[in-house]
Write a protein that holds these residues in place. Structure first.
Motif, PDB file in Angstrom:
ATOM      1  N   LEU B 404       0.811  -1.211   0.000  1.00  0.00           N
ATOM      2  CA  LEU B 404       0.000   0.000   0.000  1.00  0.00           C
ATOM      3  C   LEU B 404       0.849   1.268   0.000  1.00  0.00           C
ATOM      4  O   LEU B 404       1.905   1.314   0.616  1.00  0.00           O
ATOM      5  CB  LEU B 404      -0.909   0.029   1.230  1.00  0.00           C
ATOM      6  CG  LEU B 404      -2.005  -1.027   1.298  1.00  0.00           C
ATOM      7  CD1 LEU B 404      -2.701  -0.947   2.633  1.00  0.00           C
ATOM      8  CD2 LEU B 404      -2.986  -0.852   0.158  1.00  0.00           C
ATOM      9  N   ALA B 405       0.367   2.279  -0.689  1.00  0.00           N
ATOM     10  CA  ALA B 405       0.968   3.610  -0.580  1.00  0.00           C
ATOM     11  C   ALA B 405       0.213   4.326   0.531  1.00  0.00           C
ATOM     12  O   ALA B 405      -0.757   3.801   1.085  1.00  0.00           O
ATOM     13  CB  ALA B 405       0.816   4.353  -1.901  1.00  0.00           C
ATOM     14  N   LYS B 406       0.640   5.545   0.841  1.00  0.00           N
ATOM     15  CA  LYS B 406       0.081   6.189   2.015  1.00  0.00           C
ATOM     16  C   LYS B 406      -1.418   6.469   1.896  1.00  0.00           C
ATOM     17  O   LYS B 406      -2.168   6.330   2.840  1.00  0.00           O
ATOM     18  CB  LYS B 406       0.824   7.496   2.298  1.00  0.00           C
ATOM     19  CG  LYS B 406       0.564   7.917   3.728  1.00  0.00           C
ATOM     20  CD  LYS B 406       1.065   9.280   4.086  1.00  0.00           C
ATOM     21  CE  LYS B 406       0.479   9.651   5.447  1.00  0.00           C
ATOM     22  NZ  LYS B 406       0.795  11.017   5.826  1.00  0.00           N
ATOM     23  N   ASN B 407      -1.825   6.831   0.693  1.00  0.00           N
ATOM     24  CA  ASN B 407      -3.250   7.163   0.554  1.00  0.00           C
ATOM     25  C   ASN B 407      -4.069   6.018  -0.032  1.00  0.00           C
ATOM     26  O   ASN B 407      -5.024   6.221  -0.747  1.00  0.00           O
ATOM     27  CB  ASN B 407      -3.400   8.420  -0.298  1.00  0.00           C
ATOM     28  CG  ASN B 407      -2.776   8.223  -1.662  1.00  0.00           C
ATOM     29  OD1 ASN B 407      -2.014   7.264  -1.879  1.00  0.00           O
ATOM     30  ND2 ASN B 407      -3.098   9.106  -2.579  1.00  0.00           N
ATOM     31  N   MET B 430     -12.367   7.012   0.295  1.00  0.00           N
ATOM     32  CA  MET B 430     -13.109   7.251   1.537  1.00  0.00           C
ATOM     33  C   MET B 430     -12.396   8.368   2.281  1.00  0.00           C
ATOM     34  O   MET B 430     -11.261   8.733   1.952  1.00  0.00           O
ATOM     35  CB  MET B 430     -13.164   5.976   2.366  1.00  0.00           C
ATOM     36  CG  MET B 430     -11.818   5.391   2.710  1.00  0.00           C
ATOM     37  SD  MET B 430     -12.014   3.754   3.409  1.00  0.00           S
ATOM     38  CE  MET B 430     -11.157   2.759   2.248  1.00  0.00           C
ATOM     39  N   ILE B 431     -13.085   8.896   3.268  1.00  0.00           N
ATOM     40  CA  ILE B 431     -12.467  10.011   3.994  1.00  0.00           C
ATOM     41  C   ILE B 431     -12.138   9.578   5.407  1.00  0.00           C
ATOM     42  O   ILE B 431     -12.997   9.120   6.165  1.00  0.00           O
ATOM     43  CB  ILE B 431     -13.402  11.237   4.030  1.00  0.00           C
ATOM     44  CG1 ILE B 431     -13.689  11.680   2.582  1.00  0.00           C
ATOM     45  CG2 ILE B 431     -12.782  12.370   4.821  1.00  0.00           C
ATOM     46  CD1 ILE B 431     -14.979  12.417   2.421  1.00  0.00           C
ATOM     47  N   HIS B 439      -8.283  12.940   5.479  1.00  0.00           N
ATOM     48  CA  HIS B 439      -7.402  12.293   4.508  1.00  0.00           C
ATOM     49  C   HIS B 439      -8.246  11.544   3.503  1.00  0.00           C
ATOM     50  O   HIS B 439      -9.136  10.797   3.891  1.00  0.00           O
ATOM     51  CB  HIS B 439      -6.476  11.289   5.207  1.00  0.00           C
ATOM     52  CG  HIS B 439      -5.374  11.947   5.928  1.00  0.00           C
ATOM     53  ND1 HIS B 439      -4.156  12.224   5.343  1.00  0.00           N
ATOM     54  CD2 HIS B 439      -5.286  12.397   7.200  1.00  0.00           C
ATOM     55  CE1 HIS B 439      -3.384  12.814   6.229  1.00  0.00           C
ATOM     56  NE2 HIS B 439      -4.053  12.941   7.363  1.00  0.00           N
ATOM     57  N   LYS B 440      -7.920  11.749   2.243  1.00  0.00           N
ATOM     58  CA  LYS B 440      -8.609  10.934   1.228  1.00  0.00           C
ATOM     59  C   LYS B 440      -7.803   9.663   1.008  1.00  0.00           C
ATOM     60  O   LYS B 440      -6.607   9.723   0.719  1.00  0.00           O
ATOM     61  CB  LYS B 440      -8.704  11.710  -0.086  1.00  0.00           C
ATOM     62  CG  LYS B 440      -9.953  12.550  -0.170  1.00  0.00           C
ATOM     63  CD  LYS B 440     -10.206  12.941  -1.598  1.00  0.00           C
ATOM     64  CE  LYS B 440     -11.634  13.384  -1.804  1.00  0.00           C
ATOM     65  NZ  LYS B 440     -11.882  13.709  -3.207  1.00  0.00           N
ATOM     66  N   VAL B 441      -8.471   8.531   1.206  1.00  0.00           N
ATOM     67  CA  VAL B 441      -7.756   7.270   1.025  1.00  0.00           C
ATOM     68  C   VAL B 441      -8.479   6.437  -0.038  1.00  0.00           C
ATOM     69  O   VAL B 441      -9.682   6.241   0.033  1.00  0.00           O
ATOM     70  CB  VAL B 441      -7.683   6.492   2.356  1.00  0.00           C
ATOM     71  CG1 VAL B 441      -7.054   5.123   2.129  1.00  0.00           C
ATOM     72  CG2 VAL B 441      -6.896   7.275   3.379  1.00  0.00           C
ATOM     73  N   LYS B 442      -7.706   6.012  -1.013  1.00  0.00           N
ATOM     74  CA  LYS B 442      -8.296   5.318  -2.147  1.00  0.00           C
ATOM     75  C   LYS B 442      -8.460   3.818  -1.841  1.00  0.00           C
ATOM     76  O   LYS B 442      -7.540   3.189  -1.324  1.00  0.00           O
ATOM     77  CB  LYS B 442      -7.358   5.484  -3.344  1.00  0.00           C
ATOM     78  CG  LYS B 442      -8.054   5.370  -4.667  1.00  0.00           C
ATOM     79  CD  LYS B 442      -7.114   5.917  -5.742  1.00  0.00           C
ATOM     80  CE  LYS B 442      -7.152   5.052  -6.960  1.00  0.00           C
ATOM     81  NZ  LYS B 442      -6.001   5.320  -7.821  1.00  0.00           N
ATOM     82  N   LEU B 443      -9.632   3.292  -2.159  1.00  0.00           N
ATOM     83  CA  LEU B 443      -9.876   1.863  -1.944  1.00  0.00           C
ATOM     84  C   LEU B 443      -9.255   1.073  -3.102  1.00  0.00           C
ATOM     85  O   LEU B 443      -9.596   1.261  -4.252  1.00  0.00           O
ATOM     86  CB  LEU B 443     -11.383   1.585  -1.880  1.00  0.00           C
ATOM     87  CG  LEU B 443     -11.767   0.113  -1.718  1.00  0.00           C
ATOM     88  CD1 LEU B 443     -11.328  -0.404  -0.368  1.00  0.00           C
ATOM     89  CD2 LEU B 443     -13.262  -0.072  -1.889  1.00  0.00           C
ATOM     90  N   ILE B 464      -7.699  -1.851   6.059  1.00  0.00           N
ATOM     91  CA  ILE B 464      -6.250  -1.980   6.204  1.00  0.00           C
ATOM     92  C   ILE B 464      -5.604  -0.742   5.593  1.00  0.00           C
ATOM     93  O   ILE B 464      -5.858  -0.417   4.425  1.00  0.00           O
ATOM     94  CB  ILE B 464      -5.756  -3.245   5.484  1.00  0.00           C
ATOM     95  CG1 ILE B 464      -6.462  -4.484   6.056  1.00  0.00           C
ATOM     96  CG2 ILE B 464      -4.250  -3.378   5.609  1.00  0.00           C
ATOM     97  CD1 ILE B 464      -6.322  -5.705   5.178  1.00  0.00           C
ATOM     98  N   ILE B 465      -4.786  -0.053   6.402  1.00  0.00           N
ATOM     99  CA  ILE B 465      -4.124   1.143   5.871  1.00  0.00           C
ATOM    100  C   ILE B 465      -2.622   1.040   6.093  1.00  0.00           C
ATOM    101  O   ILE B 465      -2.146   0.178   6.839  1.00  0.00           O
ATOM    102  CB  ILE B 465      -4.660   2.440   6.529  1.00  0.00           C
ATOM    103  CG1 ILE B 465      -4.565   2.315   8.063  1.00  0.00           C
ATOM    104  CG2 ILE B 465      -6.072   2.715   6.099  1.00  0.00           C
ATOM    105  CD1 ILE B 465      -4.892   3.597   8.782  1.00  0.00           C
TER     106      ILE B 465
END
Lengths: 253, 665
Positions: B404-407, B430-431, B439-443, B464-465
């Motif tokens: 995974l990358a950060k976002n 998702m936010i 933070h915007k995190v891409k699924l 999972i992040i």
């Protein structure tokens, strides 16, 4: 030229003690273009002989050759193919398929094989015309008369242009008018198309349309009469006379 | 000659026809008796956790079974009478009055029924042991069950079959009453309907029939659409409409559409039919009028059986997956409570295990932007923003491939039910709220497999992040405050044989798996963690009864429809005997004819099966998610087995045809 050649045909039903010899060594030859009738009293083995000659039944002894090919050497599957390509059949009770139209019934023997559609269509139309059933081609068997049914059966037998046609009491279930119309047609087809026909009958009138009539008695050929140059009426009288000598009632099935 | 002699003689003469009827009866009696024996066996009923449900299940099952048996026997008797219509006519012809004929047939039937029921009960008694064994196997218990001969079951069976006999006798008398001497001569030609030109109304009805089926299918796919506000009443109306349109559609299709299509084929050939057409197309066309109803019933019965079997198999099959989702590891410990004690005990007993350690956080994450379709306001409000978060390095233990990358983020344990109702789109964001920051995190991906117990995640998937973002969240005080369960440790015991011992050690170390968390405001949160093995057994016993009953009924349906088709084809084969003889005589070989017969069987058996499969597929698809979490595999397995068993009947039928065609010349 001999189309059909049978020698020393024997047929025994039952086994050992109960054995009953129905055919007792029959020799027979049919030439191309002949119209042969088989007559004889009940139980004389007419139908058995026909069934053996046309490969529906197998003889206990003897050889049947059609067009020079021995039927006894063929396997059941080959026989089927041979029947479908070389022989035509007309039965007493028509044996048409009720679910098929007249036309479909006529074309039935060609449903397996390589005859082209145009060719089949031409033959069908021509036969229908000769037999006078062109107007009922789209009808079902239960919508037509017995005479029409039998003419349909005749067309079905002839559509494959067989070497020989076997007819088992074709007029047995018909009234005299329909019967003579059918026989008239068969006679014409015999002459114009040179169709070889072999017919089992108990009716002297029907037999009088033939060119030669065999008389069977107790599984053997008793005698045979030729039409030659006689008229049909003269021939009919000769048949009657022979039948009288032969004894037995000719009027049973 | 006395009447009784006549009865005995006719029975002896008809023994060949009786076979079929007799075996149908024995089979029905055996099936029914064994089922009722199980129903009356307390040990069996009590095996299931909630005995109330078990009793009700058996009751419904036995009623359904009576209905199936009724149809089956009724149909078999009808065929049987049809085959003997000539005989009945003959009796009339020689001057036996109708009441006497009825009386004769009644005696015959009584003798038959008493014999068949007696044999059936005997066979059924042995069957019931076999069924009990299967039942125990299905619910995976090693407990013993003794089966005694149950008098209650005996009386119930006798009562039911006496009632059925009464109905069959009425049917027989009705048939005798209706037959006239004329029928004797028309017996065969009556069945064949003249093929007339299709009139426009029939063509229209045919099209309407197919349209109705398609409409029913369409409705079934939108039955549980979430975006509309539907009341329960609407749902029932919708279900009724689906059922109605599919049933009527099926009948119309069989009655008109198929004959229409075949007629078109036939007309296009202009008399030049192939042998296959002669043997397969034309007889079917001619019989469609009388066959439409029975084929529709068979189709619907097939569809019903398949749907019931699929759904119950789905629930049975999903026990595994659902337990897995609920509890992904053999054992688990929260917040490291008793961890050391448990592990020491395991090591002391030489039990090998694998350990999966997860740090957990309860974070505020808005997942609504991921939704593929907009939900209505009420539902959105209900979606919780509390989500359990796992860090990538922990998750790698079970998903080794993730990167995974950060976002970026991955969801684990998103069940099929959620997928159906709330499909998520991969690639959307998702936010994640970190204090006041967003933070915007891409699924990136959705994993079906769960990483931690869904008990901890409130049934939601775990998110999972990347570790960096995880630690950032961990520092946030509000996140810390909300996080009750800070860690989750899953244990997998290597050797299954040591499972029981490990479970008892676990229970000792963790106070029977109860985890308490004294929280602020004096509220204590408590979670009961069960061993996967025990959960699984419990679930299995719960669905075991259902699968057993449905399986039983499904098989009864299968055998009934298969036999009816077999009987039907047997009768048709007899009726077509003359045609086969003609074909053989004019020079078609058995193999030529059989090719056409195979085609016909493909149609006679294949079409009801195919339409039935379609019906059941749409039925199952519309509601399967209430039964389990797996659709494709159990559905394919059920249908596969069904098709296999069903084809046995088709093969039997073809063999019967071959026998007739072969012996005819």
């Amino acid at each position: 030229m001999g189309i059909l050649k049978a020698s020393k045909i024997k047929k025994v039903y039952g086994k050992k003690l109960f054995a009953q010899e129905v055919l007792k060594g029959i020799d027979l030859e049919v030439e191309s273009g002949e119209f042969v009738g088989i007559m004889g009293p009940s139980g004389s083995g007419k139908t058995t002989l026909l069934n053996v000659l046309c490969s529906i039944d197998r003889p206990t002894e003897g050889i049947v050759e059609i067009n020079g090919q021995s039927l006894q050497k063929m396997k059941s599957k080959q026989l089927s193919t041979f029947r479908r390509t070389e022989m035509g059949f007309i039965f007493q009770d028509y044996n048409l398929l009720d679910t098929l139209t007249v036309k479909e019934n006529i074309l039935l023997p060609l449903s397996v094989g390589k005859t082209s559609k145009q060719e089949a269509e031409t033959r069908c139309q021509q036969l229908a015309k000769q037999l006078g059933i062109q107007d009922i081609l789209k009808k079902y068997p239960n919508e037509i008369s017995g005479g029409q049914k039998q003419r349909t059966a005749a067309a079905r037998a002839l559509i494959i242009q067989p070497s020989i046609v076997f007819a088992d009491e074709p007029t047995g279930a018909l009234d005299s008018k329909s019967a003579s119309a059918l026989l008239e047609s068969l006679g014409t087809l015999n002459k114009t198309n040179h169709v070889t026909i072999m017919m089992v009958t108990h009716d002297p009138v029907a037999a009088s349309y033939c060119s030669r009539v065999l008389f069977l008695k107790d599984g053997q050929i008793y005698t045979q009469v030729y039409k030659g140059d006689k008229t049909r009426t003269q021939f009919f009288q000769e048949i009657m006379k022979t039948q009288g000598v032969l004894g037995g009632d000719g009027y049973e099935a | 000659m006395k009447l009784s002699t006549l009865v005995i003689r006719s029975m002896r003469k008809n023994i060949k026809h009786y076979y079929l009827y007799f075996f149908a009866l024995i089979f029905s009696a055996a099936l029914y008796f064994s089922f009722v024996t199980l129903q009356h066996n307390e040990a069996v009923v009590k095996l299931t956790h909630s005995s109330m449900k078990g009793e009700a299940g058996f009751k419904v099952g036995s009623i359904l079974l009576v209905i199936i048996v009724f149809f089956f026997v009724f149909y078999a008797n009808q065929l049987f009478l049809k085959r003997r219509s000539k005989e009945i006519g003959l009796y009339q012809m020689i001057g036996i009055p109708k009441p006497t004929i009825s009386y004769m047939l009644t005696i015959e039937n009584m003798v038959l029924w008493i014999g068949a029921t007696a044999i059936g009960i005997l066979v059924g008694f042995f069957f019931s042991r076999f069924f009990a064994l299967i039942f125990l196997k299905v619910i995976n218990t090693k407990r013993e069950v003794t089966l005694d001969f149950s008098t209650a079951a005996l009386f119930q069976t006798i009562l039911v079959f006496a009632l059925l006999l009464a109905i069959v006798l009425l049917q027989t008398m009705w048939v005798v009453h209706r037959t006239s001497l004329l029928d004797l001569f028309k017996a065969t030609s009556k069945a064949e309907q003249k093929m007339k030109k299709m009139n426009p109304l029939q063509i229209l009805l045919g099209i309407v029939g197919m349209g109705l089926i398609i409409y029913g299918y369409y409705l079934s796919t939108v039955l549980f659409e979430m975006d509309k506000t539907i009341t329960l009443k609407d749902l029932y109306i919708k279900m009724g409409t689906i059922l109605g349109s599919v049933i009527i559609g099926t009948f119309l299709t069989f009655r008109y559409s198929i004959a229409f299509i075949m007629n078109m084929i036939r007309i296009s050939k202009n008399g030049h039919l192939s042998l296959n057409d002669v043997l397969a197309v034309t007889p079917i066309m001619h019989r469609m009028k009388s066959n439409a109803l029975s084929l529709s019933i068979i189709t619907l019965m097939t569809a019903m059986a398949l749907a019931i079997l699929s759904l119950s198999y789905i629930s049975y099959y999903s026990v595994d997956a659902q337990t897995e989702n609920y509890m992904p590891y053999d054992l688990a410990i929260l917040n490291h409570k008793g961890e050391q004690k448990f592990e020491n005990a395991l090591q002391k007993e030489n039990i090998d295990y694998k350990k999966y350690d997860f740090d957990l956080l309860n974070a505020k994450i808005d997942t609504t932007p991921l939704l593929e379709e907009k939900l209505n306001e009420d539902l959105v409000k209900n979606i919780s923003m509390d989500n359990i978060v796992i860090k990538e390095s922990d998750a790698k233990k079970i998903f080794p491939k993730i990167q995974l990358a950060k976002n970026e983020a991955i969801m684990a344990g998103y069940s099929d039910v959620f997928r159906k109702f709330m499909p998520l789109k991969i690639g959307k964001s998702m936010i994640v709220y970190v204090g006041k920051e967003k933070h915007k995190v891409k699924l990136m991906e959705i994993e079906k497999q769960a990483s931690i117990s869904s008990q901890i995640t409130y049934g939601n998937p775990a998110i999972i992040i990347q570790d960096e973002l995880f630690y950032q969240l961990q520092k946030n005080t509000s996140v810390q405050k909300k996080t009750i369960w800070k860690s989750f440790v899953g244990y997998n015991i290597t050797k299954p044989s040591q499972m029981e011992e490990a479970i008892s050690l676990y229970k000792k170390a963790t106070n029977n798996g109860t985890f308490k968390m004294g929280e602020q405001d004096g509220v204590t949160t408590m979670i009961q963690i069960d061993a996967k093995d025990e959960l699984y057994k419990q679930d299995l016993e719960n669905v075991g009864l259902i699968i057993f009953i449905t399986g039983f009924l499904g098989s009864a349906f299968l055998i009934a429809t298969g036999s009816i088709l077999y009987f039907k084809q047997m009768t048709e084969a007899e009726e077509e005997r003359d045609s086969f003889m003609t074909l053989r005589k004019i020079g078609f070989s058995t193999d030529d004819i059989m090719k056409g017969i195979y085609r016909k069987q493909l149609f006679s058996f294949g079409l009801p099966l195919l339409i039935g499969i379609f019906h059941s597929y749409f039925a199952v698809k519309s509601g399967w998610m209430f039964f389990g979490s797996e659709l494709v595999v159990p559905l394919l397995i059920t249908m596969g087995i069904y098709i296999l068993l069903y084809s046995i009947f088709a093969i039997l039928t073809s063999n019967y045809y071959r026998k007739i065609i072969k012996e005819i010349l």
